[in-house]
Design a protein around this motif. Sequence first.
Motif, mmCIF file in Angstrom:
data_model
loop_
_atom_site.group_PDB
_atom_site.id
_atom_site.type_symbol
_atom_site.label_atom_id
_atom_site.label_comp_id
_atom_site.label_asym_id
_atom_site.label_seq_id
_atom_site.Cartn_x
_atom_site.Cartn_y
_atom_site.Cartn_z
ATOM 1 N N LEU A 103 0.761 -1.128 -0.036
ATOM 2 C CA LEU A 103 -0.021 -0.098 0.049
ATOM 3 C C LEU A 103 1.004 1.176 -0.075
ATOM 4 O O LEU A 103 1.889 1.376 0.460
ATOM 5 C CB LEU A 103 -0.895 -0.149 1.250
ATOM 6 N N ALA A 104 0.198 2.296 -0.558
ATOM 7 C CA ALA A 104 1.115 3.805 -0.530
ATOM 8 C C ALA A 104 0.141 4.556 -0.832
ATOM 9 O O ALA A 104 -1.115 4.312 -1.358
ATOM 10 C CB ALA A 104 2.081 3.694 -1.483
ATOM 11 N N ILE A 105 0.241 5.797 -0.221
ATOM 12 C CA ILE A 105 -0.715 7.258 -0.528
ATOM 13 C C ILE A 105 0.128 8.237 -1.125
ATOM 14 O O ILE A 105 1.178 8.551 -0.660
ATOM 15 C CB ILE A 105 -1.343 7.446 0.861
ATOM 16 N N ASP A 106 -0.358 8.756 -2.365
ATOM 17 C CA ASP A 106 -0.063 9.994 -2.678
ATOM 18 C C ASP A 106 -0.939 11.083 -2.235
ATOM 19 O O ASP A 106 -2.041 11.368 -2.390
ATOM 20 C CB ASP A 106 -0.039 9.979 -4.035
ATOM 21 N N PRO A 107 -0.514 12.046 -1.096
ATOM 22 C CA PRO A 107 -1.106 13.156 -0.755
ATOM 23 C C PRO A 107 -1.289 14.221 -1.569
ATOM 24 O O PRO A 107 -2.651 15.019 -1.507
ATOM 25 C CB PRO A 107 -0.225 13.583 0.515
ATOM 26 N N PHE A 113 -2.864 3.628 -3.433
ATOM 27 C CA PHE A 113 -2.234 2.881 -4.310
ATOM 28 C C PHE A 113 -1.932 1.532 -3.715
ATOM 29 O O PHE A 113 -1.793 1.681 -2.463
ATOM 30 C CB PHE A 113 -0.789 3.435 -4.807
ATOM 31 N N TRP A 114 -2.257 0.480 -4.348
ATOM 32 C CA TRP A 114 -1.792 -0.848 -4.083
ATOM 33 C C TRP A 114 -1.551 -1.720 -5.155
ATOM 34 O O TRP A 114 -1.961 -1.485 -6.248
ATOM 35 C CB TRP A 114 -3.010 -1.445 -3.351
ATOM 36 N N GLN A 123 -2.856 -0.823 -8.960
ATOM 37 C CA GLN A 123 -4.315 -0.024 -8.820
ATOM 38 C C GLN A 123 -4.260 1.157 -7.894
ATOM 39 O O GLN A 123 -3.379 1.289 -6.980
ATOM 40 C CB GLN A 123 -5.510 -0.948 -8.486
ATOM 41 N N LYS A 124 -5.269 2.018 -8.070
ATOM 42 C CA LYS A 124 -5.267 3.076 -7.375
ATOM 43 C C LYS A 124 -6.895 3.736 -7.373
ATOM 44 O O LYS A 124 -7.740 3.211 -8.042
ATOM 45 C CB LYS A 124 -4.505 4.413 -7.861
ATOM 46 N N ALA A 125 -7.095 4.229 -6.204
ATOM 47 C CA ALA A 125 -8.630 4.799 -5.994
ATOM 48 C C ALA A 125 -8.371 5.968 -5.281
ATOM 49 O O ALA A 125 -7.451 6.289 -4.604
ATOM 50 C CB ALA A 125 -9.472 3.760 -5.345
ATOM 51 N N ASN A 126 -9.784 6.633 -4.999
ATOM 52 C CA ASN A 126 -9.797 7.896 -4.209
ATOM 53 C C ASN A 126 -9.479 7.529 -2.748
ATOM 54 O O ASN A 126 -10.221 6.240 -2.401
ATOM 55 C CB ASN A 126 -10.913 8.464 -4.444
ATOM 56 N N GLU A 132 -13.697 5.316 -7.783
ATOM 57 C CA GLU A 132 -12.915 5.442 -9.024
ATOM 58 C C GLU A 132 -11.744 4.569 -8.779
ATOM 59 O O GLU A 132 -10.532 4.844 -9.100
ATOM 60 C CB GLU A 132 -12.413 6.846 -9.061
ATOM 61 N N ILE A 133 -11.762 3.372 -8.870
ATOM 62 C CA ILE A 133 -10.886 2.373 -8.963
ATOM 63 C C ILE A 133 -10.440 2.368 -10.326
ATOM 64 O O ILE A 133 -10.964 2.085 -11.346
ATOM 65 C CB ILE A 133 -11.236 0.571 -8.581
ATOM 66 N N GLU A 134 -8.898 2.472 -10.441
ATOM 67 C CA GLU A 134 -8.433 2.453 -11.881
ATOM 68 C C GLU A 134 -7.037 1.632 -11.772
ATOM 69 O O GLU A 134 -6.397 1.462 -10.987
ATOM 70 C CB GLU A 134 -7.941 3.829 -12.048
ATOM 71 N N THR A 135 -7.047 0.672 -12.903
ATOM 72 C CA THR A 135 -5.711 -0.120 -12.994
ATOM 73 C C THR A 135 -4.839 0.468 -13.993
ATOM 74 O O THR A 135 -4.937 1.091 -15.091
ATOM 75 C CB THR A 135 -6.094 -1.390 -13.662
ATOM 76 N N ILE A 136 -3.583 0.892 -13.175
ATOM 77 C CA ILE A 136 -2.697 1.675 -13.943
ATOM 78 C C ILE A 136 -1.411 0.857 -14.451
ATOM 79 O O ILE A 136 -0.772 1.245 -15.474
ATOM 80 C CB ILE A 136 -2.215 2.753 -12.930
#
Length: 261
Positions: A103-107, A113-114, A123-126, A132-136
Amino acid sequence: MKRSVTTFFIAYVLCTTLAFSQIKKIYWSDGSVPAIMRSNPDGSELEAVVVNDLINPYEVFVDQRNFKLYWSDRGTKTIERSNLDGSDREVVIGSFLNEPRGLAIDPISEKLFWVDFGTQKIQKANLSDGSEIETIIEGMIEEPHGIVIDHKNQKLYWTDRKAKKIQQSNIDGTNIITIIESGLQNPAGIDLDIENKRLYWTDSVSDRIQSANFDGSDVKTLISGVDTPFRIRLDLKNKKFYYTDFSLSIIGIANLDGSEI
């Protein structure tokens, strides 16, 4: 590969990660209890902060700006959060997951992110509500494990245990490059020193804790023969790092150069 699954109090380290917060506490998951634990940095005042309805807690991440504790659970296939004392617990991501790990967080973007070890995705989400789950990143990684964010330069770094690589991309998942490949056997935990542009990671097969510049140059072995180091977290204020050792079932501490273990 060393993988003795024993039930020790502190660390069934296959499922143990560390989070060091400015609240003067370290947090980790204990898959053998199972529980989310915390203590003072010297190991005193040990207590469980989350114990109910956990199956296989894995990564633990402290959001120091919002005073929240996040964790992934491979058994429930969820990502949850609570206050730092375990109160006000809620599921943030409760679907689409197979085997969530790092896990990580972008402030800056307020995104969570996970890595999903099972689906081979990042992936990431709000951060606020998990929407708003998105596969990056998908299809270009094999067994993603740990992940960290360089907020200053908006970069992602992660370990890939099967591919035996440490890789980097832009924070949107574009421009993937391999940073470290030579000499890695099973890279697991990862953290970074943004100001000094240094990566730190553990290798649970070669039994080493190492560091390198962000571009992969100047690789240094800080500790060797640790047994099975798994997770690592930096305490830059005190110029220390904490790590878990799977086989010895301990949480250790050392200076950033690997001395005074």
